[in-house]
Design an enzyme around this catalytic site. Structure first.
Site, PDB file in Angstrom:
ATOM      1  N   SER A   1      -3.474  -3.866   1.737  1.00 34.81           N
ATOM      2  CA  SER A   1      -2.313  -4.747   1.671  1.00 34.81           C
ATOM      3  C   SER A   1      -2.110  -5.048   0.191  1.00 34.81           C
ATOM      4  CB  SER A   1      -2.578  -6.022   2.466  1.00 34.81           C
ATOM      5  OG  SER A   1      -1.384  -6.765   2.584  1.00 34.81           O
ATOM      6  N   GLU A   2      -0.917  -4.725  -0.328  1.00 34.33           N
ATOM      7  CA  GLU A   2      -0.774  -4.704  -1.791  1.00 34.33           C
ATOM      8  C   GLU A   2      -0.800  -6.083  -2.445  1.00 34.33           C
ATOM      9  OE1 GLU A   2       1.535  -3.549   0.339  1.00 34.33           O
ATOM     10  OE2 GLU A   2       3.579  -4.070  -0.274  1.00 34.33           O
TER      11      GLU A   2
END
Lengths: 234, 207
Positions: free
Chosen positions: B45-46
């Site tokens: 998840s960035e």
């Protein structure tokens, strides 16, 4: 040197001026410096440029500074979920500079590391590349992006000791370390200031050298999208 | 019969191999996580997390633990957290094996448009431009045509680009296409969809 202050207003005293550039940590409403944003609202300082991945929501986070029209320009990657932002933007009252999320993070990190510019392949061939220098390395094109050197950083961490060593919690870390690094002065707010020596030196996420002033306080920590699963699905 | 959302997600999950670090976009790509089966996949998840877990049980939501869509999630035993600069360092640095993303338009040269419609409200590109520029392989999952029946698989994109020449594979409700020299190559069609039907719905050159 004393870093711990009694309130957001005290910690921001003497640091704010009209037209300044502020870098703020947080992603969505996660890990945002709620108390310092309130302090900036109270100060009445205006014409701010704010570098922050998002712009809060109506009435919370940076949305508060939009409601009071204290922000002139945002540098962000994503600004949905904020009706007042869109109203001001579409009416031309608010300037917006879109930055790809990774470029924004790296611009902050670079500024904090004394790097005035760097080349990235993010955005090559898109509107983001317009007006930027293109340079080829090993046969591939990259664009020049500039480091962000902010007048002030405002960040939120979980714990700190009185020397400003910071520990973040889970995904609330996000933009806070790079935002903290790129300011001439950084003010951090934390949930708890713990006694010196009680943080494991091997587990400090951001060394206190980046943190000049520090406050402790209660955080609302609002959830933007509450998603859950039912127990029987387990 | 064209594939539905879940069948498209299931087909996209076949792209993933054991041991991969993967970033999934919002929408149909998020559903891909439901179809990885026994494969050892780590989701990034960035906003600063590797090893993204499912949604929390009711009452166990943590405001400090969200995904890039700002939804509450959970951690796994393998989870690690890091800051945004490090997160995009691993994306730009090619450490993430694949990204599976939605799209508005894809062109035969691999151009991708998925962030902006001129004249409409623009919310921003978020991390999409960094992802498509940096990850090892970009797989697009989308409907083959828009709600007016116009092809979204084009000779050239009409919308502002997210990335130039970045797409490797397109999975639509009608089938799977690869971006190759000179155009797109049909890899397979959805069960019950003929190659002619897929060609008819495609504006791009098929080689």
């Amino acid at each position: 040197m004393k870093k711990v202050y009694g309130s957001a207003s005290e910690a921001l005293d003497g640091l704010l001026f009209d037209g300044m550039l502020i870098a703020a940590g947080g992603f969505g409403l996660c890990g945002i410096p709620e108390l310092l944003i309130d302090g900036i609202v109270e100060s009445g300082v205006k014409d701010l440029t704010v570098a922050s991945n998002n712009a809060g929501v109506d009435g919370f986070g940076l949305g508060k500074l939009l409601d009071t029209r204290q922000i002139r320009k945002m540098m962000s990657s994503y600004v949905g979920e904020n009706a007042e932002f869109m109203r001001q933007y579409l009416s031309g009252e608010l300037e917006l500079e879109f930055n790809p999320q990774g470029t924004l993070a790296e611009r902050m990190r670079a500024g904090g590391c004394g790097i005035p510019g760097f080349y990235t392949k993010t955005g090559v061939g898109t509107v983001i590349a317009e007006g930027k220098e293109v340079k080829s390395f090993r046969g591939e094109d990259y664009i020049l992006e500039e480091g962000i050197f902010a007048d002030l950083s405002i960040v939120k961490a979980w714990k700190a000791d009185e020397t400003g060593n910071l520990v973040f919690r889970k995904t609330a870390r996000n933009f806070n370390p790079p935002a903290a690094m790129c300011g001439k002065v950084c003010v951090a707010e934390v949930e708890e200031i713990v006694p010196l020596g009680s943080l494991d030196p091997d587990k400090i996420h951001l060394p206190g050298i980046y943190v000049h002033r520090l406050i402790q306080g209660e955080h609302e920590k609002r959830i933007e999208q509450r998603t859950v699963r039912k127990r029987e699905e387990a | 019969m064209p594939w539905d959302r879940n069948q498209m997600a299931a087909r996209a999950a076949e792209e993933l191999e054991d041991g991969m670090y993967v970033n999934l976009g919002i929408g149909i790509p998020t559903l891909v996580a439901n179809y990885v089966g026994d494969k050892d996949i780590t989701l990034q998840s960035e906003n600063g997390m590797l090893g993204m877990g499912p949604f929390p049980f009711e009452g166990e939501e943590d405001p400090d633990l969200i995904n890039a869509g700002k939804q509450t999630i959970t951690e796994l035993r393998r989870t690690s957290y890091f800051d945004s600069a490090t997160s995009f360092g691993m994306i730009r640095g090619g450490k993430i094996a694949a990204a599976i993303l939605g799209a508005m338009e894809v062109a035969e040269n691999g151009d991708l448009a998925n962030w902006m419609i001129p004249g409409k409200l623009v919310k921003g590109m978020g991390g999409a431009m960094d992802l498509v520029a940096g990850v090892g392989r970009v797989v697009v999952v989308m409907d083959h045509t828009n709600k007016h029946g116009d092809s979204k698989v084009l000779r050239e994109c009409t919308l502002p680009l997210t990335g130039k020449g970045v797409v490797d594979r397109i999975i639509t409700n009608l089938g799977v296409l690869d971006v190759v020299e000179g155009g797109l190559k049909i890899v397979e069609t959805a069960e019950g969809v003929t190659e002619d039907e897929l060609r008819a719905a495609t504006e791009a050159t098929i080689v």
